[in-house]
Design a protein around this motif. Structure first.
Motif, PDB file in Angstrom:
ATOM      1  N   VAL A  77      16.293   5.771 -23.333  1.00  0.00           N
ATOM      2  CA  VAL A  77      16.254   6.829 -22.316  1.00  0.00           C
ATOM      3  C   VAL A  77      16.151   8.191 -22.990  1.00  0.00           C
ATOM      4  O   VAL A  77      15.236   8.974 -22.734  1.00  0.00           O
ATOM      5  CB  VAL A  77      17.505   6.740 -21.424  1.00  0.00           C
ATOM      6  CG1 VAL A  77      17.588   7.954 -20.539  1.00  0.00           C
ATOM      7  CG2 VAL A  77      17.454   5.472 -20.602  1.00  0.00           C
ATOM      8  N   VAL A  78      17.080   8.436 -23.925  1.00  0.00           N
ATOM      9  CA  VAL A  78      17.093   9.761 -24.549  1.00  0.00           C
ATOM     10  C   VAL A  78      15.769  10.030 -25.246  1.00  0.00           C
ATOM     11  O   VAL A  78      15.096  11.029 -25.013  1.00  0.00           O
ATOM     12  CB  VAL A  78      18.263   9.853 -25.550  1.00  0.00           C
ATOM     13  CG1 VAL A  78      18.149  11.113 -26.372  1.00  0.00           C
ATOM     14  CG2 VAL A  78      19.580   9.819 -24.815  1.00  0.00           C
ATOM     15  N   GLY A  79      15.353   9.057 -26.068  1.00  0.00           N
ATOM     16  CA  GLY A  79      14.142   9.288 -26.848  1.00  0.00           C
ATOM     17  C   GLY A  79      12.954   9.582 -25.962  1.00  0.00           C
ATOM     18  O   GLY A  79      12.301  10.619 -26.077  1.00  0.00           O
ATOM     19  N   ASN A  80      12.703   8.674 -25.011  1.00  0.00           N
ATOM     20  CA  ASN A  80      11.487   8.828 -24.214  1.00  0.00           C
ATOM     21  C   ASN A  80      11.538  10.059 -23.342  1.00  0.00           C
ATOM     22  O   ASN A  80      10.611  10.866 -23.326  1.00  0.00           O
ATOM     23  CB  ASN A  80      11.282   7.590 -23.351  1.00  0.00           C
ATOM     24  CG  ASN A  80      10.706   6.463 -24.154  1.00  0.00           C
ATOM     25  OD1 ASN A  80       9.630   6.596 -24.701  1.00  0.00           O
ATOM     26  ND2 ASN A  80      11.450   5.389 -24.270  1.00  0.00           N
ATOM     27  N   ILE A  81      12.659  10.216 -22.631  1.00  0.00           N
ATOM     28  CA  ILE A  81      12.664  11.305 -21.650  1.00  0.00           C
ATOM     29  C   ILE A  81      12.622  12.652 -22.353  1.00  0.00           C
ATOM     30  O   ILE A  81      11.897  13.556 -21.966  1.00  0.00           O
ATOM     31  CB  ILE A  81      13.884  11.166 -20.727  1.00  0.00           C
ATOM     32  CG1 ILE A  81      13.686   9.952 -19.840  1.00  0.00           C
ATOM     33  CG2 ILE A  81      14.067  12.413 -19.911  1.00  0.00           C
ATOM     34  CD1 ILE A  81      14.679   9.793 -18.760  1.00  0.00           C
ATOM     35  N   THR A  82      13.379  12.776 -23.452  1.00  0.00           N
ATOM     36  CA  THR A  82      13.379  14.088 -24.094  1.00  0.00           C
ATOM     37  C   THR A  82      12.011  14.416 -24.665  1.00  0.00           C
ATOM     38  O   THR A  82      11.591  15.569 -24.684  1.00  0.00           O
ATOM     39  CB  THR A  82      14.424  14.121 -25.218  1.00  0.00           C
ATOM     40  OG1 THR A  82      15.589  13.458 -24.765  1.00  0.00           O
ATOM     41  CG2 THR A  82      14.760  15.543 -25.584  1.00  0.00           C
ATOM     42  N   ALA A  83      11.297  13.376 -25.090  1.00  0.00           N
ATOM     43  CA  ALA A  83       9.991  13.645 -25.710  1.00  0.00           C
ATOM     44  C   ALA A  83       9.022  14.255 -24.708  1.00  0.00           C
ATOM     45  O   ALA A  83       8.114  14.992 -25.084  1.00  0.00           O
ATOM     46  CB  ALA A  83       9.417  12.354 -26.274  1.00  0.00           C
ATOM     47  N   VAL A  84       9.234  13.960 -23.418  1.00  0.00           N
ATOM     48  CA  VAL A  84       8.220  14.353 -22.440  1.00  0.00           C
ATOM     49  C   VAL A  84       7.976  15.860 -22.464  1.00  0.00           C
ATOM     50  O   VAL A  84       6.842  16.316 -22.411  1.00  0.00           O
ATOM     51  CB  VAL A  84       8.658  13.893 -21.037  1.00  0.00           C
ATOM     52  CG1 VAL A  84       7.747  14.487 -19.982  1.00  0.00           C
ATOM     53  CG2 VAL A  84       8.622  12.393 -20.957  1.00  0.00           C
ATOM     54  N   PHE A  85       9.043  16.613 -22.597  1.00  0.00           N
ATOM     55  CA  PHE A  85       8.890  18.056 -22.368  1.00  0.00           C
ATOM     56  C   PHE A  85       8.625  18.831 -23.649  1.00  0.00           C
ATOM     57  O   PHE A  85       8.531  20.047 -23.631  1.00  0.00           O
ATOM     58  CB  PHE A  85      10.154  18.604 -21.702  1.00  0.00           C
ATOM     59  CG  PHE A  85       9.911  19.871 -20.946  1.00  0.00           C
ATOM     60  CD1 PHE A  85       9.200  19.842 -19.765  1.00  0.00           C
ATOM     61  CD2 PHE A  85      10.344  21.091 -21.429  1.00  0.00           C
ATOM     62  CE1 PHE A  85       8.948  20.997 -19.066  1.00  0.00           C
ATOM     63  CE2 PHE A  85      10.085  22.256 -20.722  1.00  0.00           C
ATOM     64  CZ  PHE A  85       9.389  22.208 -19.541  1.00  0.00           C
ATOM     65  N   GLN A  86       8.489  18.133 -24.768  1.00  0.00           N
ATOM     66  CA  GLN A  86       8.302  18.869 -26.026  1.00  0.00           C
ATOM     67  C   GLN A  86       6.975  19.614 -26.021  1.00  0.00           C
ATOM     68  O   GLN A  86       6.013  19.197 -25.391  1.00  0.00           O
ATOM     69  CB  GLN A  86       8.335  17.896 -27.195  1.00  0.00           C
ATOM     70  CG  GLN A  86       9.664  17.217 -27.356  1.00  0.00           C
ATOM     71  CD  GLN A  86      10.790  18.211 -27.504  1.00  0.00           C
ATOM     72  OE1 GLN A  86      10.638  19.248 -28.139  1.00  0.00           O
ATOM     73  NE2 GLN A  86      11.911  17.921 -26.861  1.00  0.00           N
TER      74      GLN A  86
END
Lengths: 633, 166, 462, 479, 113
Positions: free
Chosen positions: C273-282
């Motif tokens: 969850v953390v990895g994927n979701i945080t990557a979205v907004f980079q």
């Protein structure tokens, strides 16, 4: 000849293809010859077939149309008295109208001229398929085919949007009925496992075994009736027919008077046994018929467009036929179909000739005194009017009388109401006659009306003869016992139904009285009408009160618009704008937005401060140790 | 209360006290000194657990070398004044609480059902003597011993790559 | 175990070369030759056995899995040198030292794939970590690099402490630090063992940057010089995973039990969850790749979660797929002047070949069929499902996250193919021929494994 | 053996065409390839089931026991025929369109065809999934490179929507794999899977959702109108004509035979979903101004009917649906062709701004009317046979469903005739010149109309073909 | 003398180290706290080695010292690694200090989000 009867529909189809494909290259005369010739060929074939027809039907199977599971629907045609009779009517009247059209449509550009005849031929093809089909599916093919052709022909002048809308209306109203027929067919498949008419395993034979008012039967017949009301312009689906007058007049004559609109009657006559057994439905049929007859007649009283008058009179006459079917006098219905085909076609063509002569002016208020200017038209029209009004000796008299008697046999009330409708018929027909031919010419003098060419008057004359003589095929037992040729001819078709319905023989005395009364009344009405309208002059006084309501057709269109059309469009808008846009689609996109939002939040956890990182790690470690030790698994 | 127990308690108290001092002193230098004392206390424990060799190494390597290194660095940066501004209270307490939690949870986690005695009397044998350890180190533990050389090499390079002024 | 020996040796050789050779390019060539030799040696060891036999006293053990892992690691490093060598030269003055450190890391990786004793594991992890602290800080003038290095060091040391505590408790529980001895002991000491294993697990999770112990990853990957980020994010991570799997392959006594499954499943869920979701907004592709490496780690954790033959095969394929794709992407990123997504705009126009290969790598990371990434994910999910329908929720979550990952991987594709290039866009550095061929080989591998995974796995079965 | 060519030819040709630089070459080459393929497929139609030519199987993933196995059975025959027929049609019909980087466009089209063929032919679940995605990827690029103004977000939505669904399906595929008696991905062994009720429920819906998104079924349909509107018309034809059939095919091949009991149990909810969708879509179609969106929504309605017919569990429904699967593909391509011509020449999509085209382009109008009538299932057109059977099946299952669904027939007439009237009839609105059908377009339209009428008048052979296709389903559903 | 005295002691010291890491901002102090943690671990290991020696004696095996010495040797290696870490770590800190004249970890916030 019968084995080759498939040529009958095939010829018009051929004409359609030729005229349709080469419409740009063919000359007008060629088009006319192809169009009329094919139908003439069909007529000749039909006559030959008619000669050979015997009591029990002959089936001509062409190929397997649909075969799924244990359901088998062959593409087969059926020749029996009923269908052969209709063949004659269709091809006969059809041929005359083709000939008439060659004159009437002559101003059209060649391409459109060809298109017109192509459509007309296609219509004849579908109509023939309808009456020749040996099972409900093939019949349905023709059934929808004629609907399509009427759509195409009503919207023939497609530049005019209001015509297109009328055409669309006709097609959609028919579609509603078609759905009924389709569902009925499914029900039959479920109940009988077949859709063929004839044979021991045929639908009709099986239906004959069922009890009276068997629910399935009632259901099926009611659905069929829905279809019939659509096609034959009965309440509640009749409003399309008057609008259909947007089409060229010959089309109105052929499709919307003589043939297509009688498809419903044909179908019910074809499945008579089911209707006879389902007495509930028969009752409904009778009531619908009578109601339509009266309603339409009242409206016709106050129409000024000559074609509108005829249109409503058609609806009303169809109502008579339904009444006949409802009271179980199937022969009467078919008889009236035939006579009506003759005199109504005659009237329409006459009207067409008038319109043609009046340079496409359809408002009767602008007519008057055409007696001298168009003698042939006037004379034939007069015969038509007398016939439809039911003056003894003319065809209409015999058929209408038979229907009235049938109604009386059921109940005097029906008779009284029907008689009322008949009287109104007489009134508005002679109102039309008077306004058109008597008095003095009210149109503009600059181009005075002229008699139509021979190609148009010839069919008028032929039809006039038929309209006069057609009635003698069914002379009631009253005058001469067993002179009713039609009854004997159609006997095998209706045998089973007749066996069930006990014949109420009415004493000849009563019959004489009724006939006398009705005739007297009708004659009286006619004179009243003529006197009232021969001096007609347009005193721009607007209609008021009941007259206004009638002129506006009881506001039925407005009613339908308010309770059916608008709500549906409203729902459509609601779905499109609210549920689709703001509901589902927003939800779907919302998921994406949600992910983005979460992402924005999650980034903040990554605060960049080592202290926080380690702190969170320690907390996590504590949590995991807790999980392992204190979580009982 | 046997002598060992007395010694044990004494050393433990010293170790814990000094450890606390290490993390509470403002002045880094004091922290270092307290840390050294802690290491001495721990060395005492080693002797008590007859790991004599480790005790010596601990004193020499840790207290001796490493701590001095720390001290040098501190002096070099002259951070020996009470320079460090305090973390904000919130972080402070949350940190203390979290650490305390970890401590408690660990202690609770490793509390065995019944007591396991580890020594009665000083009869320790020669486990912790250089002889024993040396033989083990250069027979069974030869491979790791050699491999740790790679560590030192990389540390050396690290010193060069990072430390060298250029 | 050849790897350990010769990698160390090569490290020394590089240092000596640094003294003799002054030309950086020559250094790179030496390194490439060296790594190729290592690879060949590994192949030799795979086929005929080790070249030199050390008296390991069962401190080390060679397994087909380990050797294959080494092969992947070495091949990846070789290609890494080929495509990124030039940029290693650009980082700073101490090029030979950088190579030496990398070779030391490889030695550590060798330990990680063949240790048979917690001491060796510990040493291996340290040998991997310490050079990385240095490489991270290699760009000395750059404050970000300094900061990354210090953060990495502090947290790494902390996690070392945790790991040591764990090992200590394991020792307390079993009286030995040999992997084979790690199994449930008689009553009074079992508690020590459980605590120990848990702490060990956590510290390993830290090394593979699994949430909630992932915090160092984005900052360090972002701050470190991009070349070395590429190295850390791929080869090192794979080595750490190899150690992870190897550990639990040995310690069958306690794994897998429901307790551990629960713990690991929680870790996986958080990581995905953390990895994927945080990557979205980079906004920076570099940082996006850092988060994506966390997300991918979440998938690789499945191999640990459901330890069985499928997951063993799976982690191999995943490792290869992940390494090749990520190295390729970083290599292309290195050619960019601006690391934001906009930097990629219109790349398909300027460099169609690069764009095509980048697309292959991205599809592979997203797990689209015909690329290696698909089989990686396939095996992971399969290994989880092969143990029955419990933990279906975890699989579904994983799949949803895979779908989310498309969000950020395809942003690059969209930029490359469908976005028009702005006039103020910074153009890209020239790409040498070797670079292109290297990338091409990476792409070929990605596709080949994606169509015929056996090519990789066969070795396990004869 | 032959079947492999169905996939290989477009695949390799597609890859090759990538490197042709000249538009003409690419165009001719792709048309030629698709025609060759059509010839091969037609040849294969006459092969008996299970003959050497129509089956192929080689070991692919040994450790997973997954095979490179293709088979051309009845179901495959219908769908491959559709694929093989539609691509030449599309290439011919869009002959006059010009694309930038045309070679890439045509290459991607052929790749899509390869993927579709693979989906329809593979009898190995994993392989099926492979091609399922392979067909999706090129489409994504086609839409977002050559599409309309909002192409990028729209294409992305389409992709991620479908991808999510297929991932669910992947879970199902893997899970079932471990339940198969012989641990294989073969279709045959999937049919023997024994599952508990809960498992069935879960995975039935997993598969169904994946297929429903592809079809699309209400309420998973929101990607579809946008995508149809934004895609280049050639792609729209592929999408609406062939690709959505992947979902229906999936239902027939991978859902019903694998979960027969659950399919019977879940029929009612599924049918309700479909029928609601039909009415919903028809009502929305009535209110559309954009001709493309109108056709899109009408397609949703038709697809809903087909999907419903697959669940009515009687031969009428099955045969009707499988037949309609072919007809709908042909008809809707015909509609798009004309829409494409109109939009290319006038640049207008809004029907209210069009009108009177019947005068300017009488032939186009005439042919379009025929196709439109087929779209509302007028007798003697192909669609009538299909819909007649489907509604009959629906009626057998539950008369009221048939009645409700039947309403959509009327609505279909309303919006279709409305479209004809607005676009072709009435007074000419724009005075701009308008060319009638070009030769290529005329050829395509005539072919389509020929298909419509032949199947409509003499549907026997097609129905037989479809029945072969549904045998497996029937055996599973009604043993 | 039961073993848990030592485990408790080790845990306490370890915990203190952790608290130190969490509460201090000076990188060097934090590093020292980490050393404290390591020492706690060493103490624990030595205690365990003693325990295993005692158990071996109690259970009367002949090889009483091997298990015990493993622990002590491990401690030896920990010291080795600690030394290495210190050298590298201090080098990094010094580098940091050179660039920022500061060793406060709260200033390490260029990399975030």
């Amino acid at each position: 000849m019968t084995p080759y009867s498939y040529l009958i529909p095939l010829l018009p189809l051929l004409g359609f293809l030729l005229n349709g494909v080469f419409r740009n290259s063919l000359s007008k005369s060629a088009v006319g010859i192809i169009g009329s010739g094919t139908v003439l060929g069909a007529l000749i074939m039909s006559v030959l077939v008619f000669m050979e027809v015997k009591g029990d039907p002959t089936i001509v199977t062409l190929f397997e149309f649909i075969k799924v599971g244990d359901l088998s629907i062959p593409f087969s045609l059926q020749i029996d008295p009923l269908s052969s009779l209709f063949l004659l009517i269709i091809t006969g009247v059809g041929f005359l109208i083709h000939v008439y059209s060659t004159g009437y449509m002559h101003e059209e550009a060649p391409a459109h001229y060809a298109r017109y005849f192509a459509y007309l031929n296609l219509f004849v093809f579908s109509m023939l398929l309808l009456v020749m089909g040996a099972n409900y599916v093939i019949m349905f093919i023709g059934w929808e085919g004629v609907g399509l052709c009427s759509y195409l022909l009503i919207g023939f002048w497609f530049k005019n949007t209001s015509y297109n809308i009328a055409a669309k209306k006709a097609f959609i109203m028919n579609r509603i009925g078609d759905l009924g027929v389709l569902l009925a067919v499914f029900w039959m498949i479920q109940k009988f496992g077949t859709v063929s008419f004839a044979g021991e395993t045929g639908v009709l034979a099986q239906a004959a075994q069922l009890a009276v008012n068997d629910p399935a039967l009632v259901g099926i017949t009611l659905l069929l009736l829905l279809g019939a009301t659509g096609k034959s312009a009965q309440i509640p689906l009749y409003t399309w027919l008057p609008d259909a007058m947007a089409g060229p007049t010959p089309v109105s004559a052929l499709i919307h008077a003589a043939t297509m609109v009688t498809a419903g009657i044909y179908m019910i006559a074809r499945s008579n046994i089911m209707f006879t057994l389902a007495q509930t439905t028969s009752g409904v049929v009778a009531i619908i018929g009578l109601a339509t007859a009266i309603l339409a007649a009242t409206i016709a009283l106050r129409q000024n467009d000559i074609k509108k008058v005829l249109a409503y009179s058609t609806v009303s006459q169809l109502g008579f036929m339904f009444l006949a079917l409802g009271v179980g006098s199937y022969v009467g219905a078919v008889f009236h179909v035939m006579t009506h085909a003759f005199f109504k076609a005659l009237l329409f063509l006459g009207a067409g000739s008038v319109i043609h002569g009046m340079h496409h002016e359809q408002d009767m208020r602008k007519y008057g005194g055409l007696k001298k200017m168009m003698p042939v038209t006037h004379f034939t029209m007069l015969i038509g009017c007398l016939a439809i009004a039911g003056i003894p000796g003319f065809s209409g008299f015999f058929s209408k009388d038979e229907i009235l008697m049938g109604a009386f046999a059921k109940s005097p009330v029906l008779y009284a109401l029907a008689l009322g409708a008949a009287l109104m018929t007489a009134f508005y027909m002679f109102r039309l006659y008077a306004m058109t031919f008597m008095g003095k010419y009210r149109g503009d003098e600059s181009h005075p009306p002229h008699e139509s060419p021979a190609s148009m008057t010839f069919p008028l004359i032929v039809l006039a003869i038929l309209a006069f003589a057609g009635g003698y095929l069914g002379i009631p037992a009253l005058f001469a016992p067993n002179a009713h040729w039609l009854e004997h001819f159609l006997e095998p078709v209706f045998a089973k139904s007749m066996a069930i319905t006990e014949a109420h023989a009415i004493e000849h005395s009563t019959e004489w009285v009724l006939m006398g009364v009705s005739t007297a009344l009708i004659v009286g009405i006619i004179f009243f009408a003529i006197n009232k309208y021969k001096k007609y002059s347009d005193n721009g006084v607007a209609e008021s009160g009941l007259g206004k309501v009638l002129a506006n057709k009881w506001y039925v269109d407005e009613l339908y618009d308010a309770i059916v059309v608008k709500p549906i469009l409203g729902i459509g808008n609601f779905f499109k704008n609210i549920i689709e846009k703001a509901g589902i689609d927003k939800g779907v996109n919302g998921v994406g937005k949600g992910v983005l939002y979460l992402s924005r939040q999650f980034r903040l956890i990554q605060s960049g401060n080592v202290g926080n990182y380690v702190l969170m790690m320690v907390v996590a470690i504590v949590g995991f140790i807790w999980m392992v030790y204190y979580l009982k698994l | 209360m046997t002598t060992q127990q007395i010694i044990f308690w004494f050393l433990s108290v010293v170790a814990v006290f000094c450890a606390i001092m290490v993390i509470t002193r403002k002045n880094p230098v004091f922290s270092v000194l307290y840390l050294i004392i802690t290491f001495f206390a721990i060395s005492g424990h080693y002797i008590l657990l007859n790991a004599q060799f480790l005790a010596i190494v601990n004193v020499i390597v840790y207290a001796g070398a490493i701590m001095v290194l720390f001290l040098f660095v501190l002096m070099l940066m002259n951070l020996n004044k009470e320079s460090e501004p305090q973390k904000n209270k919130y972080m402070l307490w949350s940190g203390a609480i979290a650490g305390g939690m970890l401590m408690l949870v660990l202690i609770d986690a490793v509390r065995p059902e019944q007591k396991v005695q580890i020594y009665e009397g000083l009869s320790g044998g020669n486990v912790g003597l250089v002889k024993n350890l040396g033989t083990r180190l250069f027979t069974d533990y030869l491979v790791p011993f050699e491999i740790s050389s790679i560590l030192f090499l990389s540390a050396m390079i690290g010193a060069v790559v990072i430390g060298k002024r250029d | 175990m050849n790897l350990i020996l010769f990698a160390g040796l090569l490290g020394v050789i590089m240092m000596i070369a640094g003294l003799l050779v002054k030309n950086d390019r020559a250094i790179t060539y030496i390194a490439i030759v060296g790594i190729s030799l290592l690879f060949l040696l590994n192949l030799v060891e795979m086929s005929t056995g080790p070249l030199v036999n050390l008296p390991v006293k069962d401190m080390l053990v060679t397994s087909k899995f380990g050797l294959l892992m080494n092969a992947i690691i070495l091949m990846a490093t070789l290609l890494y040198f080929i495509v990124c060598g030039r940029h290693i030269e650009m980082v700073g003055k101490h090029v030979p030292e950088y190579y030496a450190l990398i070779f030391f890391v490889l030695a550590g990786a060798g330990l990680a794939t063949s240790f048979n004793n917690l001491l060796m594991l510990f040493l291996g992890i340290e040998i991997i970590s310490i050079p990385l602290y240095i490489l991270t800080g290699a760009d000395k003038r750059n404050l970000k690099s300094n900061e990354a290095s210090l953060k990495y060091f502090l947290m790494g040391a902390f996690s070392t402490g945790i790991m040591l505590l764990g090992i200590a408790f394991i020792y307390g529980g079993t009286g030995s630090i040999a992997i084979s001895k790690i199994n449930v002991p008689e009553s009074p000491l079992s508690l020590y063992l459980i605590t120990g294993v848990l702490l060990l697990l956590i510290s390993m999770a830290f090394k593979v940057s699994a949430a909630p112990f992932h915090f160092w990853t984005p900052d360090v990957y972002d701050g470190a010089p991009t070349v070395f980020t590429a190295f850390m994010a791929t080869i090192v991570k794979v080595a750490a995973f190899a150690a992870f799997i190897h550990l639990f392959a040995g310690a069958t006594g306690i794994f897998p039990s429901q307790k551990w499954k629960l713990v690991i499943s929680v870790i996986i869920a958080l990581t995905l969850v953390v990895g994927n979701i945080t990557a979205v907004f980079q906004q920076s592709v570099k940082r996006m790749l850092a988060y994506s490496s966390i997300a991918q780690a979440g998938f690789m954790m499945f191999a640990v979660f459901s330890y069985n033959y499928i997951s063993t095969e799976g982690i191999l394929i995943y490792a290869a797929a992940y390494c090749f794709a990520t190295i390729g992407l970083f290599a292309i990123l290195l050619k960019m002047e601006d690391y934001t997504f906009n930097g990629f705009n219109g790349l398909a126009k300027k460099e169609p070949a690069l764009a095509a290969m980048a697309t292959v790598f991205l599809l592979s990371l997203a797990g689209i069929p015909l690329t290696a990434g698909f089989f990686g994910k396939y095996y992971m999910v399969a290994s989880a499902l092969s143990n029955g329908g419990s933990y279906l929720w975890l699989v579904i979550l994983a799949m949803v996250c895979a779908a989310i990952s498309v969000f950020y991987y395809f942003r690059v594709i969209q930029a490359m193919y469908f976005k028009e290039v702005q006039d103020d866009a910074s153009d890209i550095l020239p790409a040498s021929l070797a670079f292109k061929y290297g990338l091409f080989v990476l792409a070929i591998f990605t596709l080949a494994i994606g169509i015929m995974p056996q090519l990789l796995l066969q070795y396990l079965y004869f | 053996m032959l079947v492999v060519l169905f996939i290989l030819i477009p695949l390799l040709a597609g890859l090759g065409i990538f490197f042709t630089r000249n538009e003409g070459q690419a165009k001719v080459a792709s048309l030629g390839i698709s025609l060759v393929l059509l010839a091969l497929v037609l040849y294969a139609m006459y092969q008996p089931a299970g003959s050497e030519l129509t089956t192929y199987s080689r070991i692919w993933l040994g450790s997973l026991n997954s095979h490179f196995s293709f088979q051309l059975d009845g179901l495959g025959k219908i769908t491959t025929l559709l694929t093989a027929v539609s691509f030449p049609l599309i290439f011919i019909a869009t002959w006059d369109n010009h694309y930038k980087d045309a070679s890439h466009y045509y290459a991607l089209m052929l790749l899509t065809q390869a993927g579709l063929m693979g989906v329809f032919l593979s009898t190995d679940a994993l392989l099926f999934y492979f091609f399922w995605e392979l067909a999706l990827i090129p489409t994504y690029f086609l839409v977002s490179k050559w599409g309309g103004e909002r192409r990028i977000p729209v294409a992305f939505k389409f992709f991620i929507y479908t991808f999510t669904g297929s991932l669910l399906m992947l879970i199902g595929i893997i899970y079932l794999y471990y339940k198969t008696p012989d641990l294989s991905f073969a279709w045959e062994s999937y049919k023997q899977v024994q599952l508990t009720f809960t498992e069935q429920t879960w995975f039935f819906w997993f598969f169904f959702v994946a297929f429903a998104i592809k079809m699309p079924i209400f309420p998973f349909h929101t990607w579809q109108p946008d995508t149809y509107e934004q895609s280049p018309t050639g792609t729209t034809m592929v999408l609406s004509g062939v690709m959505v059939k992947m979902g229906l095919f999936g239902v027939a091949r991978w859902l019903l035979p694998v979960f027969p009991d659950m399919a019977a149990k879940m029929a009612t909810p599924v049918l309700i979903l479909c029928i609601v969708g039909m009415l919903y879509a028809s009502l929305i179609a009535m209110r559309q101004d954009s001709i493309k969106r109108l056709i899109a929504y009408s397609s949703i309605a038709h697809i809903g009917l087909m999907c419903a017919a697959f669940f009515v569990n009687n031969p009428y429904g099955y045969d009707g649906a499988i037949l309609q699967l072919f007809n709908h593909g042909v008809n809707i391509i015909g509609l798009w062709i004309v829409v494409d011509i109109i939009e290319r020449q006038t640049g207008i999509r809004n029907m209210n701004e069009l009108g009177g085209l019947a005068q300017k382009a009488p032939w186009m109008a005439a042919l379009f009317v025929v196709v439109a009538l087929a779209n509302i299932a007028l007798p003697l057109t192909n669609a009538f046979v299909g819909e007649f059977l489907m509604f009959n099946g629906l009626f057998e299952y539950n008369p009221w469903f048939a009645v409700l669904a039947g309403i959509s027939i009327i609505l279909a007439a309303v919006y279709t005739l409305g479209m004809i009237q607005k676009v072709f009839y009435g007074a000419e609105i724009s005075q701009a010149a308008f060319k009638d059908l070009s030769k290529a377009e005329g050829l395509a339209m005539l072919t389509i109309i020929a298909l419509i009428l032949i199947v409509g008048v003499y549907p026997g052979p097609m129905i037989k073909l479809g029945q072969q296709g549904m045998e497996a389903v029937q055996m599973a559903m009604m043993p | 003398m039961p073993i848990e005295y030592y485990t408790f002691l080790a845990c306490i010291i370890f915990g203190i180290g952790v608290i130190g890491v969490l509460t201090r901002r000076n990188a060097i102090i934090i590093f020292m706290c980490i050393e404290l943690m390591l020492n706690a671990v060493n103490l624990l290991l030595v205690a365990f080695s003693k325990m295993h020696y005692a158990r071996a004696v109690a259970s009367g095996q002949q090889d009483v010292i091997s298990a015990a010495s493993e622990g002590q040797l491990f401690v030896f290696f920990i010291m080795v690694v600690a030394a290495v870490e210190v050298s590298v770590g201090l080098a990094i800190i010094v580098m940091m200090y050179r660039n920022t004249h500061n060793v406060d970890i709260n200033y390490l916030n260029r990399l975030k989000n």
